[in-house]
Design a protein around this motif. Structure first.
Motif, PDB file in Angstrom:
ATOM      1  N   ARG A  27      14.209   1.817   3.960  1.00 57.94           N
ATOM      2  CA  ARG A  27      13.101   2.177   3.071  1.00 57.94           C
ATOM      3  C   ARG A  27      11.845   2.525   3.881  1.00 57.94           C
ATOM      4  O   ARG A  27      11.176   3.527   3.600  1.00 57.94           O
ATOM      5  CB  ARG A  27      12.824   1.039   2.087  1.00 57.94           C
ATOM      6  CG  ARG A  27      11.849   1.458   0.991  1.00 57.94           C
ATOM      7  CD  ARG A  27      11.678   0.416  -0.092  1.00 57.94           C
ATOM      8  NE  ARG A  27      10.793  -0.641   0.379  1.00 57.94           N
ATOM      9  CZ  ARG A  27      11.129  -1.927   0.478  1.00 57.94           C
ATOM     10  NH1 ARG A  27      12.321  -2.338   0.130  1.00 57.94           N
ATOM     11  NH2 ARG A  27      10.259  -2.809   0.904  1.00 57.94           N
ATOM     12  N   LEU A  28      11.541   1.712   4.893  1.00 54.67           N
ATOM     13  CA  LEU A  28      10.371   2.002   5.737  1.00 54.67           C
ATOM     14  C   LEU A  28      10.534   3.347   6.449  1.00 54.67           C
ATOM     15  O   LEU A  28       9.579   4.124   6.542  1.00 54.67           O
ATOM     16  CB  LEU A  28      10.152   0.891   6.759  1.00 54.67           C
ATOM     17  CG  LEU A  28       9.596  -0.413   6.222  1.00 54.67           C
ATOM     18  CD1 LEU A  28       9.615  -1.483   7.305  1.00 54.67           C
ATOM     19  CD2 LEU A  28       8.197  -0.216   5.675  1.00 54.67           C
ATOM     20  N   GLN A  31       9.983   6.150   3.845  1.00 56.69           N
ATOM     21  CA  GLN A  31       8.572   6.259   3.467  1.00 56.69           C
ATOM     22  C   GLN A  31       7.753   6.848   4.606  1.00 56.69           C
ATOM     23  O   GLN A  31       6.863   7.676   4.380  1.00 56.69           O
ATOM     24  CB  GLN A  31       8.033   4.886   3.073  1.00 56.69           C
ATOM     25  CG  GLN A  31       8.617   4.377   1.778  1.00 56.69           C
ATOM     26  CD  GLN A  31       8.229   2.936   1.499  1.00 56.69           C
ATOM     27  OE1 GLN A  31       8.071   2.118   2.396  1.00 56.69           O
ATOM     28  NE2 GLN A  31       8.093   2.623   0.218  1.00 56.69           N
ATOM     29  N   THR A  32       8.049   6.440   5.823  1.00 55.03           N
ATOM     30  CA  THR A  32       7.309   6.963   6.974  1.00 55.03           C
ATOM     31  C   THR A  32       7.554   8.450   7.137  1.00 55.03           C
ATOM     32  O   THR A  32       6.605   9.228   7.296  1.00 55.03           O
ATOM     33  CB  THR A  32       7.719   6.206   8.248  1.00 55.03           C
ATOM     34  OG1 THR A  32       7.312   4.837   8.102  1.00 55.03           O
ATOM     35  CG2 THR A  32       7.068   6.803   9.484  1.00 55.03           C
ATOM     36  N   HIS A  74       2.437   1.870   2.905  1.00 55.42           N
ATOM     37  CA  HIS A  74       3.829   1.410   2.975  1.00 55.42           C
ATOM     38  C   HIS A  74       4.065   0.450   4.142  1.00 55.42           C
ATOM     39  O   HIS A  74       4.988  -0.352   4.107  1.00 55.42           O
ATOM     40  CB  HIS A  74       4.823   2.577   3.025  1.00 55.42           C
ATOM     41  CG  HIS A  74       4.627   3.512   4.160  1.00 55.42           C
ATOM     42  ND1 HIS A  74       3.777   4.582   4.082  1.00 55.42           N
ATOM     43  CD2 HIS A  74       5.159   3.548   5.400  1.00 55.42           C
ATOM     44  CE1 HIS A  74       3.800   5.240   5.228  1.00 55.42           C
ATOM     45  NE2 HIS A  74       4.637   4.632   6.040  1.00 55.42           N
ATOM     46  N   MET A  75       3.233   0.509   5.159  1.00 57.28           N
ATOM     47  CA  MET A  75       3.379  -0.420   6.289  1.00 57.28           C
ATOM     48  C   MET A  75       2.674  -1.753   6.011  1.00 57.28           C
ATOM     49  O   MET A  75       2.963  -2.743   6.672  1.00 57.28           O
ATOM     50  CB  MET A  75       2.816   0.205   7.567  1.00 57.28           C
ATOM     51  CG  MET A  75       3.622   1.377   8.065  1.00 57.28           C
ATOM     52  SD  MET A  75       5.347   0.954   8.414  1.00 57.28           S
ATOM     53  CE  MET A  75       5.170  -0.153   9.803  1.00 57.28           C
ATOM     54  N   SER A  80       7.086  -4.885   2.431  1.00 53.25           N
ATOM     55  CA  SER A  80       7.577  -4.292   3.675  1.00 53.25           C
ATOM     56  C   SER A  80       7.711  -5.313   4.792  1.00 53.25           C
ATOM     57  O   SER A  80       8.153  -4.978   5.876  1.00 53.25           O
ATOM     58  CB  SER A  80       6.627  -3.178   4.132  1.00 53.25           C
ATOM     59  OG  SER A  80       6.637  -2.129   3.195  1.00 53.25           O
TER      60      SER A  80
END
Length: 106
Positions: A27-28, A31-32, A74-75, A80
């Protein structure tokens, strides 16, 4: 292309939480890649000797892009965070690097 920023981040899952950590890392990554300008590469690899260890290889256009990524929502979203799934410390290494044309090696 001028100098880039390269990041290697290594994290190890507690064995019962390997799948949860892997899903969170996916997911990270997604999103990144979708939201962070200046991200040239952001890929996780599983260690061939330890299937609980994940290595992230990141390539950023410049230091400002990496700093913006680290400050991105997101981070910093509490969802997360992955400390509850991991063992040991996360290891992060950051380099400035300049590409070398392959022709120089032919």
């Amino acid at each position: 292309m001028g100098p880039v920023i390269i990041v290697h981040a290594t994290v190890t899952a507690q064995p019962p939480f390997r799948d949860q950590l892997e899903n969170l890392l996916r997911r990270l990554r997604d999103q990144t890649r979708a939201a962070d300008p200046g991200c040239l590469e952001y890929t996780y690899y599983r260690d061939i000797d330890d299937d609980c260890r994940f290595i992230c290889v990141e390539v950023w256009k410049d230091e400002a892009s990496l700093r913006a990524h680290l400050a991105a929502p997101h981070m910093n979203d509490p969802n997360s965070r992955f400390a509850e799934f991991t063992q040991g410390e996360e290891r992060v290494e950051i380099w400035r690097s300049s590409p070398i044309p392959v022709e120089e090696f032919e």
